[in-house]
Design an enzyme around this catalytic site. Sequence first.
Site, PDB file in Angstrom:
ATOM      1  CG  ASP A  16       1.857  -2.395   7.693  1.00  0.00           C
ATOM      2  OD1 ASP A  16       0.958  -3.240   7.627  1.00  0.00           O
ATOM      3  OD2 ASP A  16       3.064  -2.692   7.699  1.00  0.00           O
ATOM      4  CE  LYS A  19      -3.180  -1.439   1.858  1.00  0.00           C
ATOM      5  NZ  LYS A  19      -1.963  -1.200   2.641  1.00  0.00           N
ATOM      6  N   GLY A  43      -2.834  -7.467   6.538  1.00  0.00           N
ATOM      7  CA  GLY A  43      -3.514  -7.433   7.825  1.00  0.00           C
ATOM      8  C   GLY A  43      -4.189  -6.087   7.947  1.00  0.00           C
ATOM      9  CG  HIS A  44      -6.512  -4.527   5.314  1.00  0.00           C
ATOM     10  ND1 HIS A  44      -7.161  -4.552   4.106  1.00  0.00           N
ATOM     11  CD2 HIS A  44      -5.216  -4.323   5.025  1.00  0.00           C
ATOM     12  CE1 HIS A  44      -6.279  -4.373   3.137  1.00  0.00           C
ATOM     13  NE2 HIS A  44      -5.094  -4.237   3.672  1.00  0.00           N
ATOM     14  CD  GLN A 226       0.407  -7.212   0.368  1.00  0.00           C
ATOM     15  OE1 GLN A 226       0.014  -7.364  -0.759  1.00  0.00           O
ATOM     16  NE2 GLN A 226      -0.077  -7.913   1.368  1.00  0.00           N
ATOM     17  CB  THR A 241       4.539  -8.562  -1.525  1.00  0.00           C
ATOM     18  OG1 THR A 241       3.835  -9.785  -1.269  1.00  0.00           O
ATOM     19  CG2 THR A 241       3.731  -7.656  -2.429  1.00  0.00           C
ATOM     20  CB  THR A 302       0.207 -10.412   9.166  1.00  0.00           C
ATOM     21  OG1 THR A 302      -0.854  -9.767   8.473  1.00  0.00           O
ATOM     22  CG2 THR A 302       0.300 -11.855   8.726  1.00  0.00           C
ATOM     23  N   PRO A 306       7.763  -5.422  15.287  1.00  0.00           N
ATOM     24  CG  PRO A 306       9.634  -4.982  16.603  1.00  0.00           C
ATOM     25  CD  PRO A 306       8.801  -6.098  16.072  1.00  0.00           C
ATOM     26  NE  ARG A 307       3.025  -2.270  10.915  1.00  0.00           N
ATOM     27  CZ  ARG A 307       1.746  -2.029  11.214  1.00  0.00           C
ATOM     28  NH1 ARG A 307       1.390  -0.841  11.645  1.00  0.00           N
ATOM     29  NH2 ARG A 307       0.846  -2.961  11.066  1.00  0.00           N
TER      30      ARG A 307
HETATM   31  P1  IMP Z   1       5.515 -11.633   1.671  1.00  0.00           P
HETATM   32  O1  IMP Z   1       4.433 -10.824   1.023  1.00  0.00           O
HETATM   33  O2  IMP Z   1       5.044 -12.406   2.871  1.00  0.00           O
HETATM   34  O3  IMP Z   1       6.231 -12.498   0.681  1.00  0.00           O
HETATM   35  O4  IMP Z   1       6.615 -10.605   2.236  1.00  0.00           O
HETATM   36  C1  IMP Z   1       7.417  -9.811   1.389  1.00  0.00           C
HETATM   37  C2  IMP Z   1       7.645  -8.433   1.989  1.00  0.00           C
HETATM   38  O5  IMP Z   1       6.407  -7.732   1.996  1.00  0.00           O
HETATM   39  C3  IMP Z   1       8.121  -8.442   3.447  1.00  0.00           C
HETATM   40  O6  IMP Z   1       8.964  -7.336   3.643  1.00  0.00           O
HETATM   41  C4  IMP Z   1       6.841  -8.254   4.234  1.00  0.00           C
HETATM   42  O7  IMP Z   1       7.083  -7.694   5.515  1.00  0.00           O
HETATM   43  C5  IMP Z   1       6.106  -7.302   3.318  1.00  0.00           C
HETATM   44  N1  IMP Z   1       4.650  -7.355   3.469  1.00  0.00           N
HETATM   45  C6  IMP Z   1       3.796  -8.262   2.957  1.00  0.00           C
HETATM   46  N2  IMP Z   1       2.541  -7.963   3.269  1.00  0.00           N
HETATM   47  C7  IMP Z   1       2.572  -6.837   3.983  1.00  0.00           C
HETATM   48  C8  IMP Z   1       1.559  -6.000   4.563  1.00  0.00           C
HETATM   49  O8  IMP Z   1       0.354  -6.251   4.475  1.00  0.00           O
HETATM   50  N3  IMP Z   1       2.005  -4.895   5.218  1.00  0.00           N
HETATM   51  C9  IMP Z   1       3.326  -4.574   5.298  1.00  0.00           C
HETATM   52  N4  IMP Z   1       4.289  -5.311   4.768  1.00  0.00           N
HETATM   53  C10 IMP Z   1       3.925  -6.436   4.106  1.00  0.00           C
END
Ligand code: IMP
Length: 428
Positions: A16, A19, A43-44, A226, A241, A302, A306-307
């Site tokens: 986030d 990018k 999620g871009h 990511q 991830t 996605t 809330p972050r």
């Molecule tokens: P997963 O990729 O869905 O398995 O999630 C694993 C971790 O990566 C979790 O903490 C998600 O919130 C984080 N995560 C995965 N993709 C993104 C992204 O595009 N932005 C921010 N966090 C992400």
Amino acid sequence: MLDFTTLAVVGCQWGDEGKGKITDYLAAQADVVVRYQGGPNAGHTVNIGNETYKLHHLPCGILYQEKTCILGNGMVLDPSVLVKELDNLKERGITPERLYISDRAHLILPYHLRQDALEEKKRGGSKIGTTLRGIGPAYQDKIGRRGIRAGELKEPLRVKERIREILAEKNELFQRYYDDPGIKMQEIEETYLPLADRLLPYITDTSLLLDAYLHQGAKILFEGAQGAMLDLEYGTYPYVTSSSTLAGSIFCGTGIPPGKVKAVLGVAKAYSTRVGAGPFPTEIEGPKAGQIRERGREFGTTTGRPRRIGWLDGVALRQACRLNGLEHLALTLFDVLSGMGDLKIATAYRLADGSVIEHFPAALHILEQSTPVYQEYAGWSEDISGARSINDLPAAALAYLQGVEAVTGARVSLISVGPRRDQTFVRP
Ligand code: IMP
């Protein structure tokens, strides 16, 4: 940096970082834009005029009709999400005429989504907080050598048989271990496979295609998903991830050889955010965090979650620079810090025994017991969203920017002060 032949854009924090916006800015000059890892967990967000586009699989280059876009073999793809993404763009007049999907990219199947949810539920209080998009289970099956690859869709009878076999195993796991009824093959045949078949026209050997583009001297942009702290190897494991988010994964994730990526640009936001669980040393709570969250629209693209908000973590950022070999950074969401009062950048961590470390430790329990050592910076009250050059920034904002450079050793070469395309400028 901005006059590139091959350039990678990677996230330096917990994802986030913006990018999407930076890739969109640079994609104007590229012939080809390539994604190489992750899937619809990404999620871009890209704002063009009054339109907001949210992309999950597709690289930002898709928003320029004439660019070639490639989904590389290192990705995991969910046809039901990808087809929706394509339909959505089509409704808005964008047709993917030059989209190519690697025949070696792995597919996310309905049982991966179910498994992701069941695994998270089982984790109870130590949930990872995944996006529930089936990412982890799809990569598990890839590594476990029972994945289904996009190219297999070309042989419908065979792929059905393979799915049937794997589903039997999955259902046994779901029923016996998770007390879940499992998934019916009929459901996959009726709803999933027809959608997956819609991807067939795009599926090809993309490594051959990329090789040809390299030989032609095409300008290629690699779009990371990511960020470095979510990297499977060097992130806050296991709160990461399931793919490698570092520039090093470009080679395996696309099939181009090392040495062919001439430059890497890191994207970092001017503060830190994280979604999902896991250590976040510079986290802040209370009104200031709320203000930053609102101003920076810090809600997941996605999942809408809330972050979590934190001060800029220079230790994490330094690690991202080292692991990606970064000499240049794009600093995003800089405008969000206007009017936030005095600011902090973490330069080191103090451990429970009083010692100070300047690197990110592998062991989470060490990280959890440590407190950040901060360098404080005076804030600024001026709105900087209209800045179009470094000379438009107030002295305090410049000092903060120099603080980022001092802590990372990288140069801030691109600055973003708002969501629109025209709110990005280069620092000569
Ligand atoms: P997963 O990729 O869905 O398995 O999630 C694993 C971790 O990566 C979790 O903490 C998600 O919130 C984080 N995560 C995965 N993709 C993104 C992204 O595009 N932005 C921010 N966090 C992400």
